[in-house]
Scaffold this active site. Sequence first.
Site, PDB file in Angstrom:
ATOM      1  N   ASP A   9       0.857  -1.173  -0.098  1.00 57.27           N
ATOM      2  CA  ASP A   9       0.027  -0.004   0.031  1.00 57.27           C
ATOM      3  C   ASP A   9       0.816   1.122   0.033  1.00 57.27           C
ATOM      4  O   ASP A   9       2.119   1.307   0.225  1.00 57.27           O
ATOM      5  CB  ASP A   9      -0.952   0.023   1.108  1.00 57.27           C
ATOM      6  CG  ASP A   9      -2.347   0.462   0.937  1.00 57.27           C
ATOM      7  OD1 ASP A   9      -2.290   1.457  -0.051  1.00 57.27           O
ATOM      8  OD2 ASP A   9      -3.217   0.243   1.931  1.00 57.27           O
ATOM      9  N   ASP A  66     -10.424   2.131  -3.856  1.00 55.64           N
ATOM     10  CA  ASP A  66     -11.214   1.893  -2.446  1.00 55.64           C
ATOM     11  C   ASP A  66     -12.681   1.948  -2.468  1.00 55.64           C
ATOM     12  O   ASP A  66     -13.320   1.589  -1.615  1.00 55.64           O
ATOM     13  CB  ASP A  66     -10.495   2.934  -1.433  1.00 55.64           C
ATOM     14  CG  ASP A  66      -9.157   2.437  -1.074  1.00 55.64           C
ATOM     15  OD1 ASP A  66      -8.822   1.330  -1.178  1.00 55.64           O
ATOM     16  OD2 ASP A  66      -8.575   3.237  -0.143  1.00 55.64           O
TER      17      ASP A  66
END
Length: 746
Positions: free
Chosen positions: A504, A566
């Site tokens: 990430d 997301d």
Amino acid sequence: MLGAPSPRRLADVLAVTAGLVASVRAASPISVSGKSFALNGDNVSYRFHVDDDSKDLIGDHFGGPATEDGVFPPIIGPIQGWVDLIGRQRREFPDLGRGDFRTPAVHIRQAAGYTVSDFQYKSHRVVEGKPALRGLPSTFGDAGDVSTLVVHMYDNYSSVAADLTYSIFPKYDAIVRSVNITNMGKGNITIEKLASLSVDLPYEDFDMLELKGDWAREGKRLRRKVDYGSQGFGSTTGYSSHLHNPFFSLITPTTTESQGEAWGFSLVYTGSFSVEVEKGSQGLTRAAIGVNPYQLSWPLGPGETFSSPEAVAVFSTTGVGGMSRKFHNLYRKHLIKSKFATQMHPVLLNSWEGLGFDYNDTTILHLAQESADLGIKLFVLDDGWFGVKHPRVSDNAGLGDWEANPKRFPQGLPDFISDVTKLKVANSSDHLQFGLWFEPEMVNPNSTLYMEHPDWAIHAGSYPRTLTRNQLVLNVALPEVQDFIIESLSNILSNASISYVKWDNNRGIHEAPYPGLDYAYMLGLYRVFDTLSSKFPNVRWEGCASGGGRFDPGVLQYFPHIWTSDDTDAVERIAIQFGTSLVYPPSAMGAHVSAVPNGQTQRTTSIAFRAHVAMMGGSFGFELTPAEMPEDDKAQIPGIIALAEKVNPIVVKGDMWRLSLPEESNWPAALFISQDGSQAVLFYFQIRANINNAWPVLRLQGLDASAKYKIDGNQTFSGATLMNIGLQYQFNGDYDSKVVFLEKQT
């Protein structure tokens, strides 16, 4: 001196070009005749020559194959009146300061402060195959896949050399270009700007297609007219970003998804970038893509070389869809290095949306057991597992301290992972695989790493260090930071059975200490990516940057999958995934089924609808807690997994045909056809209920017109019927969906 070609030179060029054109069909991928060059693909020609007077590289053609036995039209037509002719020329490497007032591809500041350049042709060489770029991701291929032309140019006044590298992948109608600048002089120079690719097209009526967005709404298509003057976009965030993607396409106003000409441009780079398109006064459109010049200003000492990232350009006469399929196949086969690029992906469950930071070893093991009992094959533990002195129980501590939290995992992480991987997957001979989340480029001030190495965080002198999500960015340009990341992850991956890593990156770069930090950071990051992915080839690496903030070809070189967004809302994801597929293969997309009401939009859709949307991504999975699901939904999961496993090989390896676009229709649809054409799967959606109106007819594409296809094991129709008449389905209510299988009959 730049100017109009002499009649003698023009006649010579036309004669050479005529001979070159006559032999196109029999030519090798790269043909050289005198000082004229042609790169020939199955359905593309890219041609340029050296001007006899100026020694500049002048573009002749970038488009469909030129098979006429006659001559090309004149490069510059008759001129009336007093005109600055350089503004009419199609230049391959437009420099600055000598009368071309359009967007330059190169801007170099010399030691004396001059910014004039005069690059002239010196020599060239042709090589089979394609050399790798040093320190940068790049497409690859053997001699039978790709051929390369290197043109050597030199500025005699500044003693600066420029090597322009052109590679042609004929099967994909793809031209790949990069530039090396070498300081051959005795003084320092500064590269202020260097486009990886700049091309002048002799047309002025274009639309530009690009991908725009923001966090949780990446990859939205934007089509706009190319107007007079300069227009463009880019990123200054230090990564490719949610806001824009390093891709654009120039298309004619009449080009559609399936018809018309499309030129696509994609930058193999993960940092700040720039796209510039300029419609000039003389009927030319200049397009350029490269590193963002606002974040370059790269000093180059005597004998030093600067390499640009490479840019990929493809040409299609079968519309935007044809362009996309060329990118998909090229990137799957000649960009992504991982062996998992075209392998079936195990269905996964990620802990984040279900548990967040609130867990311990007991709750995680229970969630893993539930996953295995449902037939899920890969369990991924997301954020929150690390930190000893500064435990990661929220987002304000622990980043950088890559040791398991002993309170959450008292027996140690390797033993806990061993317990997980002993779990038997229901209805399978497999055991559950384990994956782990990292954010290696970041550090919390509340961490042991930061307290020991505050200088490792990017900062600009005494300026305040701006926090985003309570974290700072490590200066990955520093070799010691690179080594720390490599060692930290290697220690964990070498001592536990981890088959998947989610990498990430949750913020951009602030307070850069010098303009070129972004490029230096990327060189360091690519070293880290390359080292770890090579050292652990059996690990599936998936990139993430608060969703799709780094969905770019640079990441794909090392990580075969990227978390697309997301936003897991199924309705939004249709548009996001369709948009992302303009350039990136669906095999690379991470797409998961999450709980409802959706955490981003608060929308409620059926689990079948959510699953069908997510199945269009190569990395399919779930982000929820099964124990909290309605029993009816939970009971459907084994069937959903079985369907996903049937669909996945076709999605991962097949060709995608976008039949109906979500921004244009209430019934978006996509067809995936296997590489051998024997199977296909149709994804068909209704967004809003259709009241008192006929159901739409959907005409398929890409089938064999003369072949017969069995639809869901029932009726059989010819490909011609399915493409010319189509299929009609009844939908029920909002957010309904169909997944339809086609099998070619032999």
